[in-house]
Motif scaffolding. Structure first.
Motif, PDB file in Angstrom:
ATOM      1  N   MET A 204       0.804  -1.217   0.000  1.00  0.00           N
ATOM      2  CA  MET A 204       0.000   0.000   0.000  1.00  0.00           C
ATOM      3  C   MET A 204       0.843   1.275   0.000  1.00  0.00           C
ATOM      4  O   MET A 204       0.439   2.280  -0.577  1.00  0.00           O
ATOM      5  CB  MET A 204      -0.909   0.011   1.221  1.00  0.00           C
ATOM      6  N   GLU A 205       2.000   1.255   0.660  1.00  0.00           N
ATOM      7  CA  GLU A 205       2.761   2.484   0.829  1.00  0.00           C
ATOM      8  C   GLU A 205       4.067   2.468   0.034  1.00  0.00           C
ATOM      9  O   GLU A 205       4.295   3.312  -0.825  1.00  0.00           O
ATOM     10  CB  GLU A 205       3.069   2.700   2.311  1.00  0.00           C
ATOM     11  N   GLU A 206       4.948   1.503   0.333  1.00  0.00           N
ATOM     12  CA  GLU A 206       6.249   1.473  -0.325  1.00  0.00           C
ATOM     13  C   GLU A 206       6.170   0.910  -1.735  1.00  0.00           C
ATOM     14  O   GLU A 206       7.122   0.999  -2.506  1.00  0.00           O
ATOM     15  CB  GLU A 206       7.238   0.660   0.505  1.00  0.00           C
ATOM     16  N   ARG A 207       5.044   0.273  -2.061  1.00  0.00           N
ATOM     17  CA  ARG A 207       4.834  -0.275  -3.394  1.00  0.00           C
ATOM     18  C   ARG A 207       5.844  -1.368  -3.736  1.00  0.00           C
ATOM     19  O   ARG A 207       6.335  -1.442  -4.862  1.00  0.00           O
ATOM     20  CB  ARG A 207       4.897   0.828  -4.454  1.00  0.00           C
ATOM     21  N   ASP A 208       6.199  -2.185  -2.758  1.00  0.00           N
ATOM     22  CA  ASP A 208       7.054  -3.318  -3.061  1.00  0.00           C
ATOM     23  C   ASP A 208       6.681  -4.472  -2.155  1.00  0.00           C
ATOM     24  O   ASP A 208       5.961  -4.298  -1.176  1.00  0.00           O
ATOM     25  CB  ASP A 208       8.548  -2.966  -2.913  1.00  0.00           C
TER      26      ASP A 208
END
Length: 472
Positions: A204-208
């Motif tokens: 959701m946040e770091e996209r990894d």
């Protein structure tokens, strides 16, 4: 909306660059296509009723902002329809490195296999085109979902083929990486186990994502959309706080705000009996209004467990029930047109049992409660629709000995044959917007008789054959 379809679309990385294919994220893609729709005056979601001033503006803002979002609403509030319609805001097709399991972007691949292919072949790297329907994944959250289902895990078959366990290419990717550069939808998010919710934090946040401690990092490009029931979301606290913080926008859905919207949804969604050997079916508007008023009464009734909700699907099912009851009558009596009438409403109550959750202290009184609310709904529509119509002639006929019997298996011709030359009948039909044919007139007369009975101006006795109305 960009269109890269056709036989002349690029098939290599060099040709793709030369054609000027844009390098943009899926959120930028969705925002651009949403803006194009709004510029053309088209809604982002087709077929929604009553959301123009509430839900749709919030949805438009969230998508233009590039937010992941959560839809909060009770059952039957079009959450799934909204989520699934977002695929229409994706480009028809996008290019990926040929053979990629995770839709590697040709301009910046990140899996070892895709990077190796681009390094070796350069501008000659082959590309494939993925249609929008393959870029959408929907998952119903259940307690048995594992991290491997969503993110991935080591593939024992690849290990058995001779690869080292520490080789990143032994990974079998889960649902989320496989829909990179697309939309991931998770329904009923609060039902997802908390340890699985933790696994979504990086997505959701770091996209990894990181799988079993591998140094492989997957910089995923996603639009994440989830749904939840407000009761779960706000009171039970089953969405972990860090995950709630990851959503850029929260959109609240709702049931139709007025009777007209409820009727419009019913008429649009209901599947009416049709086909060879079946009569034409007509559900007068005032009958749909009775069903809408009935649903709205249940939504505010103290006897009903409001935490479970009374959805629009309930209204739609009732609409289909009265239509089917009218067909049953027409088939039995030989009528060419099946017109729904108030005498079909008992079938609604019978079919509705079990669909509504009542408070525990109302056990055994379900039929009584629903019958009372149905009568209130009939009276509400009668007063609104027949107000101002002259019913004095009809009441005078009852004072001079008229008796009218009706029932769910009585044809319109038979019913109207009992009421020849009654003054003021045309005014009643006009108030209910009914054509002057026996089947339609019978539906209007039934509503009028029942309204007068509930207004304590006519008596009604019940028998196995139906109802008989007499002077009050």
């Amino acid at each position: 909306m960009a269109d890269w379809s056709g036989d002349d679309r690029p098939v290599t990385l060099g040709a793709l660059r030369a054609a000027g294919y844009p390098d943009r994220s899926v959120k930028q893609e969705v925002a651009a296509n949403a803006a194009a729709r709004l510029r053309e005056g088209r809604p982002l979601v087709e077929g929604l009723v009553g959301f123009d001033q509430t839900v749709l503006p919030a949805l438009e803002t969230a998508l233009l902002a590039g937010h992941d979002l959560i839809l909060l609403g009770e059952r039957g509030q079009a959450k799934s329809r909204i989520v699934r319609s977002l695929t229409e805001l994706l480009d028809p097709e996008i290019p990926v490195v040929a053979g990629s399991e995770v839709n590697d972007h040709p301009y910046h691949p990140f899996t070892p296999a895709a990077r190796r292919l681009v390094d070796e072949m350069g501008d000659a790297t082959p590309i494939e085109w993925v249609p929008r329907d393959q870029r959408y994944a929907e998952k119903l959250a259940t307690p048995d979902i594992a991290v491997a289902d969503l993110v991935g895990d080591v593939d024992p078959i690849k290990v058995a083929e001779g690869r080292y366990l520490g080789d990143a290419e032994t990974i079998h990717f889960g649902l989320i990486p496989r829909h990179n550069r697309g939309i991931i939808a998770i329904n009923e998010l609060p039902d997802l186990a908390e340890r699985i919710q933790v696994a979504l934090l990086n997505v959701m946040e770091e996209r990894d994502v990181q799988i079993r401690g591998y140094s492989l990092r997957l910089p995923l490009d996603l639009l994440v959309v989830t749904t939840a029931n407000p009761e779960d979301y706000t009171n039970r606290g089953r969405i972990i706080t860090p995950l709630k913080d990851r959503f850029g926008s929260e959109i609240r859905t709702h049931y139709p705000l007025d009777v007209d919207h409820e009727v419009d949804v019913m008429t649009a969604e209901a599947l009416i009996p049709s086909g060879e050997g079946l009569p034409t079916v007509v559900v007068p508007r005032f009958m749909a209004e009775v069903l809408a008023a009935f649903t709205r009464s249940l939504r505010s009734a103290g006897e009903v467990n409001q935490r479970s909700g009374v959805s629009v699907r309930f209204s739609t099912g009732n609409y289909e029930t009265i239509a089917a009851s009218a067909v049953r009558r027409a088939v039995r009596t030989g009528e060419d047109t099946a017109v729904a009438r108030p005498s079909d409403l008992p079938a609604v109550i019978a079919a509705s049992m079990g669909k509504i959750e009542f408070e525990s202290f109302e056990e055994g009184r379900e039929v009584e409660v629903m019958t009372r609310l149905m009568k209130r709904s009939i009276l509400e529509v009668f007063r609104r629709r027949v107000r101002g119509a002259d019913v004095a002639g009809l009441l005078d006929s009852f004072e001079t000995g008229l008796e009218v019997t009706t029932g769910d298996l009585m044809s319109g011709h038979e019913l109207m044959g009992q009421m020849d030359r009654i003054p003021g009948l045309a005014g009643v039909l006009a108030g209910l917007e009914v054509e002057e044919n026996p089947s339609m007139a019978a539906a209007a007369i039934e509503l009028c008789l029942e309204g007068l009975h509930l207004s304590r101006r006519l008596d009604r006795t019940e028998s196995d054959d139906g109802y008989t109305y007499t002077q009050g």
